[in-house]
Structures are given as C-alpha cells and as structure tokens.
Design a protein around this motif. Structure first.
Motif, PDB file in Angstrom:
ATOM      1  N   PHE A   1      -5.473   8.985  -4.029  1.00 51.24           N
ATOM      2  CA  PHE A   1      -4.213   8.742  -4.740  1.00 51.24           C
ATOM      3  C   PHE A   1      -4.527   8.333  -6.178  1.00 51.24           C
ATOM      4  CE2 PHE A   1      -2.606   8.099  -0.409  1.00 51.24           C
ATOM      5  CZ  PHE A   1      -1.415   8.800  -0.468  1.00 51.24           C
ATOM      6  N   LEU A   2      -5.685   7.736  -6.342  1.00 56.43           N
ATOM      7  CA  LEU A   2      -6.091   7.191  -7.631  1.00 56.43           C
ATOM      8  C   LEU A   2      -7.400   7.854  -8.049  1.00 56.43           C
ATOM      9  CD1 LEU A   2      -5.279   5.029  -9.688  1.00 56.43           C
ATOM     10  CD2 LEU A   2      -6.536   3.362  -8.349  1.00 56.43           C
TER      11      LEU A   2
ATOM     12  N   CYS B   1       1.585   6.326  -7.079  1.00 63.50           N
ATOM     13  CA  CYS B   1       0.502   7.205  -7.544  1.00 63.50           C
ATOM     14  C   CYS B   1       0.798   8.680  -7.275  1.00 63.50           C
ATOM     15  CB  CYS B   1      -0.822   6.827  -6.889  1.00 63.50           C
ATOM     16  SG  CYS B   1      -1.432   5.224  -7.409  1.00 63.50           S
TER      17      CYS B   1
ATOM     18  N   LEU C   1       2.517   1.676  -3.396  1.00 64.51           N
ATOM     19  CA  LEU C   1       1.566   2.160  -4.396  1.00 64.51           C
ATOM     20  C   LEU C   1       1.161   3.606  -4.153  1.00 64.51           C
ATOM     21  CD1 LEU C   1       0.295   0.616  -6.877  1.00 64.51           C
ATOM     22  CD2 LEU C   1       1.550  -0.805  -5.326  1.00 64.51           C
ATOM     23  N   GLU C   2       1.152   4.036  -2.905  1.00 63.77           N
ATOM     24  CA  GLU C   2       0.875   5.450  -2.611  1.00 63.77           C
ATOM     25  C   GLU C   2       1.960   6.308  -3.252  1.00 63.77           C
ATOM     26  OE1 GLU C   2       0.539   5.948   1.627  1.00 63.77           O
ATOM     27  OE2 GLU C   2      -1.466   5.027   1.695  1.00 63.77           O
TER      28      GLU C   2
ATOM     29  N   GLN D   1       0.836  -1.203   0.000  1.00 58.61           N
ATOM     30  CA  GLN D   1       0.000   0.000   0.000  1.00 58.61           C
ATOM     31  C   GLN D   1       0.875   1.260   0.000  1.00 58.61           C
ATOM     32  OE1 GLN D   1      -3.739  -0.354   2.264  1.00 58.61           O
ATOM     33  NE2 GLN D   1      -3.029   1.471   3.335  1.00 58.61           N
TER      34      GLN D   1
ATOM     35  N   HIS E   1      -8.428   7.592  -0.562  1.00 59.23           N
ATOM     36  CA  HIS E   1      -7.487   8.629  -0.139  1.00 59.23           C
ATOM     37  C   HIS E   1      -7.009   9.496  -1.307  1.00 59.23           C
ATOM     38  CE1 HIS E   1      -7.560   5.911   3.297  1.00 59.23           C
ATOM     39  NE2 HIS E   1      -7.277   6.987   3.998  1.00 59.23           N
TER      40      HIS E   1
ATOM     41  N   VAL F   1      -2.200   0.562 -11.993  1.00 62.23           N
ATOM     42  CA  VAL F   1      -2.092   0.206 -10.584  1.00 62.23           C
ATOM     43  C   VAL F   1      -2.331  -1.287 -10.376  1.00 62.23           C
ATOM     44  CG1 VAL F   1      -3.162   0.523  -8.306  1.00 62.23           C
ATOM     45  CG2 VAL F   1      -2.597   2.511  -9.715  1.00 62.23           C
TER      46      VAL F   1
ATOM     47  N   ILE G   1      -6.147  -2.643  -1.612  1.00 62.15           N
ATOM     48  CA  ILE G   1      -5.219  -1.534  -1.857  1.00 62.15           C
ATOM     49  C   ILE G   1      -5.824  -0.529  -2.840  1.00 62.15           C
ATOM     50  CG2 ILE G   1      -2.954  -0.925  -2.825  1.00 62.15           C
ATOM     51  CD1 ILE G   1      -1.947  -3.628  -1.589  1.00 62.15           C
TER      52      ILE G   1
ATOM     53  N   HIS H   1      -8.332   1.537  -1.040  1.00 58.07           N
ATOM     54  CA  HIS H   1      -7.618   2.497  -0.182  1.00 58.07           C
ATOM     55  C   HIS H   1      -7.122   3.691  -1.016  1.00 58.07           C
ATOM     56  CE1 HIS H   1      -4.761   4.185   2.718  1.00 58.07           C
ATOM     57  NE2 HIS H   1      -3.889   4.197   1.725  1.00 58.07           N
ATOM     58  N   LEU H   2      -6.510   3.405  -2.166  1.00 56.04           N
ATOM     59  CA  LEU H   2      -5.968   4.470  -3.023  1.00 56.04           C
ATOM     60  C   LEU H   2      -7.076   5.386  -3.529  1.00 56.04           C
ATOM     61  CD1 LEU H   2      -3.353   2.379  -5.043  1.00 56.04           C
ATOM     62  CD2 LEU H   2      -2.858   4.026  -3.234  1.00 56.04           C
TER      63      LEU H   2
ATOM     64  N   HIS I   1      -6.342   3.028 -13.198  1.00 51.86           N
ATOM     65  CA  HIS I   1      -6.601   1.765 -12.499  1.00 51.86           C
ATOM     66  C   HIS I   1      -5.804   0.612 -13.104  1.00 51.86           C
ATOM     67  CE1 HIS I   1      -9.845   4.051 -10.824  1.00 51.86           C
ATOM     68  NE2 HIS I   1     -10.328   3.027 -10.148  1.00 51.86           N
TER      69      HIS I   1
END
Length: 157
Positions: free
Chosen positions: A56-57, A20, A16-17, A13, A54, A30, A47, A50-51, A27
């Motif tokens: 990020f995505l 991004c 990946l944060e 995670q 928040h 990712v 994940i 989550h992205l 998508h």
C-alpha cells in the motif's frame, strides 16, 4: 469538550489502507495521519510495516506518480519537483529515479510552450519588467536558470 475518535489498530490499519489505495502516499504523510489519529508509536510502526509489506505504501512509486503529476498538470520543472520531494523526506536515490519519468523531449517542449504562453499574457510594456516577471514565473515553477535566461533572451530581446 473534545471528543476525538479513538481507533483500534485494526480500524486504523483499514483506514490507512483506504487512504493509501485512494492516492499514492509517502511515509511522512502516513505517519502524520497516524499521529493525527492519536495512535501510539508502537501502533504507528506496526501499521506502517503492514502497509509496506502489502504494497500500500511504496516511496518509489509515490515519487514517480508525484513527479509525473506535477510535471503534466502543474507544469513544474525538475528543481521544484525535487524540492517538494525532499520536503517529504524522499531519498536522493528515489528522487533521481522519479525524475527519469520525464522524457527530455517532453521536458523541453513543455518548458518552451509554458514560457511562450506566459510571455504573451504579461501586459508589461517595459522590457526589463517583462523579463523579470517571466523569469520569476518560471523560477517559481522550478525551471533551471540556464533554460529561463536563454528563453527570455529569445522572447524579449
């Protein structure tokens, strides 16, 4: 012996944060990255959620940034941009929104400047071959056929 690093969900995670945050991602990129990291489907889903939560995505933000960049830097026309976004599984609605990032004035000015610059550099004496080379160049970059043919008639009589 293949020693593939394994990741916990938290490690993946965080990774990946950063992935991004560094650059807008879609998508597909990712999920491919998570797949390459050998994450199980449940972890991948967790994940991605989550992205998204928040921020990020964001597909729309990705599509807009992609459109602006490819137009400004690579001088791509709307058709090429549209095709590349479709390849990344971006929805039609988001593609339509993203293409609005390009103003008509900028679009036509860029097209005319690109076509004129390229026409000058084609060292072909045969007018027919020169027209073909210019057309191929502009089509490859995704410019609309009516613009291309009108410009060719104007530049190479």
């Amino acid at each position: 012996m293949n020693l593939q690093k394994t990741y916990t969900v938290d490690e993946a995670q965080k990774k990946l944060e950063h992935y991004c945050a560094y650059q807008e991602r879609c998508h597909k990129e990712v999920t491919q990255k998570l797949y390459d990291m050998k994450m199980i489907p449940e972890a991948r889903d967790k994940i991605v959620v989550h992205l998204l939560q928040h921020n990020f995505l964001n597909e729309e933000r990705f599509a807009q940034a992609y459109t602006r960049g490819k137009f400004r830097i690579k001088k791509w026309g709307k058709q090429r941009i549209q095709l590349e976004l479709k390849r990344r599984d971006i929805s039609k609605t988001i593609i339509t929104i993203a293409l609005k990032e390009i103003s008509d004035v900028d679009y036509y000015n860029t097209f005319h400047a690109l076509a004129e610059k390229k026409a000058e550099t084609i060292g072909e004496t045969n007018a027919q071959k020169k027209r073909k080379k210019l057309a191929d160049y502009l089509f490859y970059r995704g410019w609309e056929s009516h613009l291309v043919y009108d410009k060719i008639r104007e530049l190479i009589p």
